[in-house]
Design an enzyme around this catalytic site. Structure first.
Site, PDB file in Angstrom:
ATOM      1  N   GLY A 130      39.862 -73.750  17.082  1.00 55.65           N
ATOM      2  CA  GLY A 130      39.258 -73.903  18.470  1.00 55.65           C
ATOM      3  C   GLY A 130      40.236 -73.046  19.335  1.00 55.65           C
ATOM      4  O   GLY A 130      41.219 -72.411  18.893  1.00 55.65           O
ATOM      5  N   HIS A 155      40.475 -64.366  17.246  1.00 56.88           N
ATOM      6  CA  HIS A 155      39.545 -65.102  16.287  1.00 56.88           C
ATOM      7  C   HIS A 155      38.235 -64.258  16.413  1.00 56.88           C
ATOM      8  O   HIS A 155      37.468 -63.992  15.488  1.00 56.88           O
ATOM      9  CB  HIS A 155      38.959 -66.438  16.957  1.00 56.88           C
ATOM     10  N   GLN A 206      48.276 -81.074   9.296  1.00 55.39           N
ATOM     11  CA  GLN A 206      49.062 -79.745   9.214  1.00 55.39           C
ATOM     12  C   GLN A 206      50.412 -79.740  10.506  1.00 55.39           C
ATOM     13  O   GLN A 206      50.886 -78.561  10.618  1.00 55.39           O
ATOM     14  CB  GLN A 206      48.432 -78.493   9.330  1.00 55.39           C
ATOM     15  N   GLN A 225      46.399 -61.652  10.405  1.00 57.59           N
ATOM     16  CA  GLN A 225      47.497 -61.166  10.158  1.00 57.59           C
ATOM     17  C   GLN A 225      48.805 -61.981  10.895  1.00 57.59           C
ATOM     18  O   GLN A 225      49.924 -62.074  10.442  1.00 57.59           O
ATOM     19  CB  GLN A 225      47.793 -59.572  10.369  1.00 57.59           C
ATOM     20  N   GLN A 255      50.846 -68.097   6.538  1.00 58.04           N
ATOM     21  CA  GLN A 255      49.645 -68.711   5.969  1.00 58.04           C
ATOM     22  C   GLN A 255      48.837 -67.920   5.217  1.00 58.04           C
ATOM     23  O   GLN A 255      48.013 -68.591   4.153  1.00 58.04           O
ATOM     24  CB  GLN A 255      49.113 -69.134   7.322  1.00 58.04           C
ATOM     25  N   VAL A 299      45.587 -59.295  17.125  1.00 59.72           N
ATOM     26  CA  VAL A 299      45.052 -58.683  18.516  1.00 59.72           C
ATOM     27  C   VAL A 299      46.450 -59.124  19.617  1.00 59.72           C
ATOM     28  O   VAL A 299      46.763 -60.062  19.325  1.00 59.72           O
ATOM     29  CB  VAL A 299      43.886 -59.361  18.867  1.00 59.72           C
ATOM     30  N   LEU A 345      47.972 -62.573  20.490  1.00 61.95           N
ATOM     31  CA  LEU A 345      47.148 -63.585  21.060  1.00 61.95           C
ATOM     32  C   LEU A 345      47.265 -64.909  20.193  1.00 61.95           C
ATOM     33  O   LEU A 345      47.378 -64.649  18.821  1.00 61.95           O
ATOM     34  CB  LEU A 345      45.765 -63.169  21.221  1.00 61.95           C
ATOM     35  N   ARG A 405      48.188 -71.040  21.472  1.00 64.84           N
ATOM     36  CA  ARG A 405      49.198 -71.615  22.225  1.00 64.84           C
ATOM     37  C   ARG A 405      49.554 -71.017  23.403  1.00 64.84           C
ATOM     38  O   ARG A 405      50.348 -71.659  24.560  1.00 64.84           O
ATOM     39  CB  ARG A 405      50.464 -71.643  21.473  1.00 64.84           C
TER      40      ARG A 405
HETATM   41  O1  PAF Z   1      45.182 -70.781  11.452  1.00 65.10           O
HETATM   42  C1  PAF Z   1      44.726 -71.896  11.772  1.00 65.10           C
HETATM   43  O2  PAF Z   1      44.070 -71.875  12.788  1.00 65.10           O
HETATM   44  C2  PAF Z   1      44.602 -73.109  10.756  1.00 65.10           C
HETATM   45  O3  PAF Z   1      45.776 -73.251  10.225  1.00 65.10           O
HETATM   46  C3  PAF Z   1      43.378 -73.077   9.887  1.00 65.10           C
HETATM   47  C4  PAF Z   1      43.496 -71.868   8.821  1.00 65.10           C
HETATM   48  C5  PAF Z   1      42.227 -72.994  10.537  1.00 65.10           C
HETATM   49  C6  PAF Z   1      43.526 -74.463   9.036  1.00 65.10           C
HETATM   50  O4  PAF Z   1      43.667 -75.508   9.766  1.00 65.10           O
END
Ligand code: PAF
Length: 283
Positions: free
Chosen positions: A32, A38, A62, A151, A156, A181, A189, A192
């Protein structure tokens, strides 16, 4: 856009769509606080003519820092509006019970070898274990053909590719990496960024400037020299550096100096005020 809270309802809807016509399912997992980064993932999925599913779930497993979890921005009404405008087809907003019905420890763990010991793995112990758990669970629930990732979270992306390999899902789900972006000044972007004051947003530009400085120094063949200049720049801007490193872009294995035989990536993490930011650049 259709919104589901329960995985069973989401799955029934997808099955109904599949029974009507052959479809490609594109999945964008998020926590979110959505921004243009996104939305560029949604746009990439739409461009590939995918039925596009976006999930919003702030995954407790996480966060190695509980304070960070508590402070994670929650902007569901604005996120929903943004997804509607981006023509996202399905929004999935499960709760903790839906993702971890038998508790956090009941979900299978995966091992990401050296990726858990360098950069983000070293700074945030357990973080990638949590990412692995939630992404494995979401993939099993959504069963997408394409998974769209940004990216900016380069490490991750490698962890999730390793996860898909360990799940033996390479034939089921293809990973598509979408470029970072940035705002007009170059700041990557990030959700946070919402927690940065105006002054801190200006200071945070030193991260991207450092990446550019290293890129420009590539021809001089002295990474350490360029790194020292970046450290000074970051200090002037009150950015508390965690790491600034050169790595092989494909594996993220650290490199001690520029290596023209390889595609390289510079990675950085720093704190600006109370906010931890990361960024990277192919060089
Ligand atoms: O990058 C993120 O926002 C998170 O690490 C993800 C991939 C949605 C997993 O919670």
């Amino acid at each position: 856009m259709v919104i589901f809270k329960k995985a069973a309802d989401l799955q029934a809807f997808i099955a109904m769509k599949r029974s009507e016509e052959p479809l490609k399912l594109g999945f964008i997992p998020t926590m979110g606080a959505l921004h243009e980064g996104h939305l560029s993932l949604i746009a990439a999925a739409k461009k590939q003519h995918c039925l596009t599913v976006c999930s919003i779930f702030v995954n407790p497993t996480q966060f190695n820092d509980p304070e960070d979890f508590k402070k994670y921005p929650s902007t569901l009404p604005a996120d929903t509006e943004a997804l509607l405008n981006a023509h996202c087809d399905i929004l999935f907003i499960p709760d903790v019970q839906e993702i971890y019905p038998d508790g956090f420890d009941a979900v299978k763990s995966y091992s990401f070898a050296y990726l858990e010991t360098i950069f983000e793995g070293a700074q945030r112990p357990g973080h990638f274990q949590g990412v692995g758990k939630v992404v494995a669970r979401l993939l099993e629930l959504v069963q997408p053909q394409y998974l769209f990732l940004g990216q900016k979270d380069a490490q991750q992306c490698l962890v999730i590719k390793a996860l898909i390999k360990q799940m033996n899902w390479e034939h089921k789900t293809a990973v598509v990496i979408v470029p970072t972006v940035r705002n007009e000044q170059g700041l990557a972007l990030s959700s946070r960024n919402l927690r940065l004051s105006e002054a801190e947003q200006k200071q945070a530009l030193a991260l991207y400037q450092s990446l550019q400085l290293i890129k420009a120094a590539k021809s001089n063949n002295n990474f350490e020299h360029a790194k020292q200049a970046c450290i000074a720049l970051l200090q002037q801007n009150n950015c508390e550096l965690e790491y600034l490193a050169l790595a092989d872009a494909a594996s993220l294995q650290p490199l001690s100096d520029f290596d023209r035989q390889k595609e390289m990536m510079v990675v950085i993490a720093a704190r600006v005020g109370a906010v931890r930011l990361i960024d990277n650049l192919y060089i």
